[in-house]
Each structure stands twice: as structure tokens, then as C-alpha cells.
Design a protein around this motif. Sequence first.
Motif, PDB file in Angstrom:
ATOM      1  N   ILE A 219       9.235  53.047 -54.431  1.00 40.51           N
ATOM      2  CA  ILE A 219      10.444  53.078 -54.289  1.00 40.51           C
ATOM      3  C   ILE A 219      10.949  51.685 -54.010  1.00 40.51           C
ATOM      4  CG2 ILE A 219      11.791  53.589 -52.434  1.00 40.51           C
ATOM      5  CD1 ILE A 219      10.005  55.757 -51.380  1.00 40.51           C
ATOM      6  N   ALA A 220      10.434  50.786 -53.780  1.00 40.57           N
ATOM      7  CA  ALA A 220      10.640  49.317 -53.591  1.00 40.57           C
ATOM      8  C   ALA A 220      11.147  48.655 -55.073  1.00 40.57           C
ATOM      9  CB  ALA A 220       9.747  48.262 -53.022  1.00 40.57           C
ATOM     10  N   GLU A 221      10.458  49.077 -56.017  1.00 41.89           N
ATOM     11  CA  GLU A 221      10.643  48.568 -57.211  1.00 41.89           C
ATOM     12  C   GLU A 221      11.751  49.292 -57.919  1.00 41.89           C
ATOM     13  OE1 GLU A 221       6.070  48.068 -58.404  1.00 41.89           O
ATOM     14  OE2 GLU A 221       7.003  49.821 -59.245  1.00 41.89           O
ATOM     15  N   GLY A 222      12.145  50.476 -57.583  1.00 42.54           N
ATOM     16  CA  GLY A 222      13.437  51.275 -57.878  1.00 42.54           C
ATOM     17  C   GLY A 222      14.562  50.434 -57.501  1.00 42.54           C
ATOM     18  N   LEU A 223      14.467  50.122 -56.115  1.00 48.57           N
ATOM     19  CA  LEU A 223      15.668  49.336 -55.278  1.00 48.57           C
ATOM     20  C   LEU A 223      15.923  48.028 -55.863  1.00 48.57           C
ATOM     21  CD1 LEU A 223      14.871  50.511 -51.939  1.00 48.57           C
ATOM     22  CD2 LEU A 223      16.619  51.276 -53.092  1.00 48.57           C
ATOM     23  N   MET A 224      14.907  47.372 -56.084  1.00 47.11           N
ATOM     24  CA  MET A 224      14.838  46.073 -56.722  1.00 47.11           C
ATOM     25  C   MET A 224      15.802  46.051 -58.028  1.00 47.11           C
ATOM     26  SD  MET A 224      11.699  43.593 -55.521  1.00 47.11           S
ATOM     27  CE  MET A 224      10.386  45.045 -55.627  1.00 47.11           C
ATOM     28  N   ARG A 225      15.294  46.979 -58.877  1.00 43.25           N
ATOM     29  CA  ARG A 225      15.895  47.171 -60.266  1.00 43.25           C
ATOM     30  C   ARG A 225      17.433  47.351 -60.047  1.00 43.25           C
ATOM     31  NH1 ARG A 225      12.209  48.025 -64.807  1.00 43.25           N
ATOM     32  NH2 ARG A 225      13.895  49.421 -65.571  1.00 43.25           N
ATOM     33  N   SER A 226      17.750  48.469 -59.316  1.00 39.65           N
ATOM     34  CA  SER A 226      19.251  48.538 -59.134  1.00 39.65           C
ATOM     35  C   SER A 226      19.958  47.389 -58.430  1.00 39.65           C
ATOM     36  CB  SER A 226      19.196  49.838 -57.955  1.00 39.65           C
ATOM     37  OG  SER A 226      20.357  49.973 -57.787  1.00 39.65           O
ATOM     38  N   LEU A 227      19.301  46.787 -57.618  1.00 39.70           N
ATOM     39  CA  LEU A 227      20.249  45.463 -57.248  1.00 39.70           C
ATOM     40  C   LEU A 227      20.345  44.408 -58.066  1.00 39.70           C
ATOM     41  CD1 LEU A 227      21.050  43.758 -54.731  1.00 39.70           C
ATOM     42  CD2 LEU A 227      18.735  43.231 -54.164  1.00 39.70           C
ATOM     43  N   ILE A 228      19.238  43.964 -58.721  1.00 38.89           N
ATOM     44  CA  ILE A 228      19.381  43.280 -59.911  1.00 38.89           C
ATOM     45  C   ILE A 228      20.558  43.521 -61.101  1.00 38.89           C
ATOM     46  CG2 ILE A 228      18.180  42.095 -61.655  1.00 38.89           C
ATOM     47  CD1 ILE A 228      15.594  42.629 -60.276  1.00 38.89           C
ATOM     48  N   HIS A 229      20.597  44.844 -61.324  1.00 36.15           N
ATOM     49  CA  HIS A 229      21.493  45.414 -62.244  1.00 36.15           C
ATOM     50  C   HIS A 229      22.908  45.172 -61.631  1.00 36.15           C
ATOM     51  CE1 HIS A 229      23.504  47.935 -65.205  1.00 36.15           C
ATOM     52  NE2 HIS A 229      23.910  48.560 -64.199  1.00 36.15           N
ATOM     53  N   SER A 230      23.181  45.763 -60.376  1.00 36.34           N
ATOM     54  CA  SER A 230      24.504  45.713 -59.893  1.00 36.34           C
ATOM     55  C   SER A 230      24.937  44.359 -59.588  1.00 36.34           C
ATOM     56  CB  SER A 230      24.476  46.771 -58.899  1.00 36.34           C
ATOM     57  OG  SER A 230      24.404  47.978 -59.022  1.00 36.34           O
ATOM     58  N   SER A 231      23.974  43.546 -59.057  1.00 39.53           N
ATOM     59  CA  SER A 231      24.561  42.091 -58.569  1.00 39.53           C
ATOM     60  C   SER A 231      24.912  41.486 -60.052  1.00 39.53           C
ATOM     61  CB  SER A 231      23.022  41.310 -58.220  1.00 39.53           C
ATOM     62  OG  SER A 231      22.249  41.130 -59.120  1.00 39.53           O
ATOM     63  N   LEU A 332       7.658  35.336 -61.236  1.00 43.32           N
ATOM     64  CA  LEU A 332       8.275  34.469 -60.270  1.00 43.32           C
ATOM     65  C   LEU A 332       9.322  33.973 -61.114  1.00 43.32           C
ATOM     66  CD1 LEU A 332       5.643  33.202 -57.911  1.00 43.32           C
ATOM     67  CD2 LEU A 332       7.364  35.092 -57.756  1.00 43.32           C
ATOM     68  N   ALA A 333       9.092  33.455 -62.421  1.00 46.88           N
ATOM     69  CA  ALA A 333       9.942  32.542 -63.189  1.00 46.88           C
ATOM     70  C   ALA A 333      11.320  33.321 -63.482  1.00 46.88           C
ATOM     71  CB  ALA A 333       9.548  32.307 -64.709  1.00 46.88           C
ATOM     72  N   ALA A 334      11.168  34.943 -63.771  1.00 41.66           N
ATOM     73  CA  ALA A 334      12.274  35.898 -63.858  1.00 41.66           C
ATOM     74  C   ALA A 334      12.979  35.808 -62.741  1.00 41.66           C
ATOM     75  CB  ALA A 334      11.845  37.041 -64.396  1.00 41.66           C
ATOM     76  N   LEU A 335      12.448  35.816 -61.363  1.00 40.60           N
ATOM     77  CA  LEU A 335      13.080  35.980 -60.161  1.00 40.60           C
ATOM     78  C   LEU A 335      13.738  34.573 -59.884  1.00 40.60           C
ATOM     79  CD1 LEU A 335      13.489  37.114 -57.365  1.00 40.60           C
ATOM     80  CD2 LEU A 335      11.287  35.722 -56.795  1.00 40.60           C
ATOM     81  N   GLU A 336      13.316  33.645 -60.249  1.00 38.28           N
ATOM     82  CA  GLU A 336      14.088  32.356 -60.148  1.00 38.28           C
ATOM     83  C   GLU A 336      15.320  32.319 -60.905  1.00 38.28           C
ATOM     84  OE1 GLU A 336      13.385  27.523 -59.941  1.00 38.28           O
ATOM     85  OE2 GLU A 336      11.721  28.814 -60.494  1.00 38.28           O
ATOM     86  N   ALA A 337      14.967  32.691 -62.137  1.00 35.08           N
ATOM     87  CA  ALA A 337      16.280  32.781 -63.335  1.00 35.08           C
ATOM     88  C   ALA A 337      17.306  33.582 -62.561  1.00 35.08           C
ATOM     89  CB  ALA A 337      15.668  33.137 -64.523  1.00 35.08           C
ATOM     90  N   TRP A 338      17.063  34.708 -62.260  1.00 39.65           N
ATOM     91  CA  TRP A 338      18.146  35.647 -61.629  1.00 39.65           C
ATOM     92  C   TRP A 338      18.694  34.879 -60.421  1.00 39.65           C
ATOM     93  CZ3 TRP A 338      17.563  38.184 -56.694  1.00 39.65           C
ATOM     94  CH2 TRP A 338      18.565  39.062 -56.473  1.00 39.65           C
ATOM     95  N   MET A 339      18.128  34.350 -59.490  1.00 40.31           N
ATOM     96  CA  MET A 339      18.498  33.807 -58.291  1.00 40.31           C
ATOM     97  C   MET A 339      19.604  32.671 -58.700  1.00 40.31           C
ATOM     98  SD  MET A 339      14.894  33.541 -56.146  1.00 40.31           S
ATOM     99  CE  MET A 339      15.611  32.470 -54.619  1.00 40.31           C
ATOM    100  N   ARG A 340      19.119  31.893 -59.913  1.00 39.91           N
ATOM    101  CA  ARG A 340      19.954  30.650 -60.236  1.00 39.91           C
ATOM    102  C   ARG A 340      21.399  31.273 -60.827  1.00 39.91           C
ATOM    103  NH1 ARG A 340      17.888  25.952 -59.741  1.00 39.91           N
ATOM    104  NH2 ARG A 340      15.697  25.654 -59.523  1.00 39.91           N
ATOM    105  N   GLU A 341      21.105  32.491 -61.768  1.00 41.37           N
ATOM    106  CA  GLU A 341      22.169  33.265 -62.368  1.00 41.37           C
ATOM    107  C   GLU A 341      23.102  33.669 -61.513  1.00 41.37           C
ATOM    108  OE1 GLU A 341      22.772  37.351 -64.781  1.00 41.37           O
ATOM    109  OE2 GLU A 341      20.670  36.726 -64.406  1.00 41.37           O
ATOM    110  N   ILE A 342      22.905  34.336 -60.319  1.00 33.71           N
ATOM    111  CA  ILE A 342      24.092  34.826 -59.459  1.00 33.71           C
ATOM    112  C   ILE A 342      24.434  33.666 -58.507  1.00 33.71           C
ATOM    113  CG2 ILE A 342      23.024  37.133 -59.412  1.00 33.71           C
ATOM    114  CD1 ILE A 342      22.027  36.762 -56.527  1.00 33.71           C
ATOM    115  N   GLY A 343      24.042  32.459 -58.436  1.00 33.94           N
ATOM    116  CA  GLY A 343      24.531  31.420 -57.635  1.00 33.94           C
ATOM    117  C   GLY A 343      23.941  31.073 -56.476  1.00 33.94           C
TER     118      GLY A 343
END
Length: 388
Positions: A219-231, A332-343
Motif C-alpha cells: 500500500i505504501a509503495e502505491g501511495l508513494m508512486r501516486s504522490l511522485i506522479h501527481s507532485s 536513494l539517488a532517485a529520491l534525491e533527484a525528485w526532491m531537487r526537481e520539485i524544489g
Amino acid sequence: MLGNFIYSNPTKLYFGDESLKYLSDELKNYGPTVMFCYGGGSIKRNGIYEQVMTLLREAGKTVVEDGGVMANPTVEKLYEGAKMARENNVDLILAVGGGSTIDYAKGVSASAWCEEDPWTKYYLEQGNPSCKIIPVGAVLTMVGTGSEMNGGSVITNHAQGLKIGKVFDEELFPKFTILNPKFTFTVPQYQMVAGFYDIMSHIMEQYFSDSDDSTTDYIAEGLMRSLIHSSRIAVKNPHDYEARSNIMWTATWALNTLLKKGKTTDWEVHMIGQAVGAITDATHGMTLAAVSIPYYKHVMDGGLHKFARFAQNVWNISAEGKSERQLAEAGLAALEAWMREIGLVMNITELGATEEMLPKIADGTFLLTGGYKVLTREEVIEILRESM
């Protein structure tokens, strides 16, 4: 799936762009005096204040206004609100705003009739109410904390250099919450993306614990994927209703007690981030973002399999040709890249922290045992230094 648990959530949700109309139905269930809590005045500028006040007037309520709830509610504000609620014999506390306002309303609910010092009883000693509780309702205008469907209440004591969360039992959950995604459209970009990361952090705090095959993790993985996409959509177009509605729903389910079932859970990122916030008064989601990557790198070896799974199931990173450690690092690199991407803010220096503050921040960090590594004070300072 390991663990034994009970699941119950008493909060009634009204979701959608017409959800505010149901406030009238809910108001019929409470007495004549309503304490209307809100923040710095943005709801007056965007029209939400007048919409709510109109419904309160139509319901014949006596309204006690309690504005000025700050982003990190202080113990002084808590005392002020508790006194106001008690002196006016309030029947319902209606919190209109983001998580801080709702957190504050729960604190007032438990403190108004408390004969002991609420800061000491609830926050320092983590005690439970033994007094009259005032019902809380909410109209959410900023997503992130999940406070709209849980018992959490975070209060800051600047004099003591502490920011502490108390998770109250079900009696302090909001009785109802209005969730209109359009009410989040006018949140400033900085606050919006901070809220997005608060959601992500809530999910990861529960996900990065234990090693059994758990339905909760799927469930957690699905929620994270949804958040990343919508963010990614929302940062480009904050008025995209579909993206903002999905994010609002994800935020609620990220911390309404569902994801912790069968899990030990971690929460050390929140402990460090809140300690930073207690000293700097920085925005909560940004403090979490600033310390997350150094923390997860520090504890990754203790949960290598889960971090590798995170890379595959959340970020779609192929395992081909990679060791488990390489896969975990790629996640973790992908997480960091997304974090930088959204500001997001990626260091505590930008949030006002200095080298001289680190010992005090470490002293204000509670060390928990649910994650993949139990930190020492020295390790907290090391993580903080790596976060600068």
C-alpha cells in the motif's frame, strides 16, 4: 505479515469540490458555541473564511474566533487558546487551515479543561487526557501532515528549545473533516512542496522498518508512486484538480494510522527535523527534506533489502547488473533527484542552522528504536553536519 493490531478510525471525511456544504449537517450535532481557529489570514484573502462564517451564521452558532495560529504552534498560543475555549464554554473547535491549525485545535481540545500543565502532561510526559475533551472538526486548506484524520498534535516550546509531537488516542481525532482540493490551490509554492515532502516522509518513516512481507508495504509503495506522479504535475500547474485531489487523498492515508499497522515504524527523520525546527522555526517539511538523505544513507545497511525494494517498486529501477547495495543506492539517488526537481530545501544551513547550533539540536532530538539503527547523540550530530 507480522504483528497484532486493532484498526479503527472514527473521523468522517467529506471529499470533493462540493464538500463544504456538508459542514451545515455536521454543525447540527454540536452545541451553540463554536471556536473558529485559523492561521495568519490567508483564508480571509481567498474567501474560505467568509464561506465558513456564512455556514456558521446560518446554523445560528455563537462564534469565538481564534486566529493567528502560527506554522509551528507555540506553547504560549496553546495556553491562550485553552483559556479562550474554557472561558467561553466552547462546544466545538473548528480548525480551518493546514496541519498546524488542526494540531493546535487538538491541543486546545485536551488542554482547555486540564487541571495540570498541558505542556508537561501531554508533551513532555506523553500522558493522556483525564478531563473533558472538546470535539474537533476540520476544514483542510493545506495538505501534508495528515492531521485531518489522526490524533497528532505538535507544539513548540522555544524557551526549552523543544518541538514535540503527542499522538492522542481516538477521542482526539477530528470528528469530521472537509476535504476540498480546490481549497489548496492558493497555497504558496514553497509551502506546497514542503507539504508534499511531509507526505512522502510520513510514508517512508513507516515503510523503512521491519523486513517481513507486509501488505502494508505494498500500500505504501502505491501511495508513494501516486504522490511522485501527481507532485510533478502540481509543481507545474498548482490548479490541476486531478493532481491536487490525488495528493490530498494520499496525504490523508499516509498518516491516518493505516500504514503503521503490523509495523514497528521509524520516525527518526521527524525527530531530527523537529529538533531543527525547534531552534530555527523553519518550515516542517523542509526540515525533513534537509536531513533525510544523510539519515537514510546512515541507516541503509541495516535495511538493505527494503531500500533495494524501494528502488525497484517505487522508482522502477532495474536490478539487472546491480548488487543489492548498488540498487539501494540508486533508489536513494532517485529520491534525491525528485526532491531537487520539485524544489525542496536540501540543507539545514539554508534553513538557518549553524555549526554552533548542532549540539543543541542533537540534545532536542529524541532517539527512537523502531528503525534499522538506533542512533547515538554523536551520530545525530554527524547526520546534522552532513545535512549542512
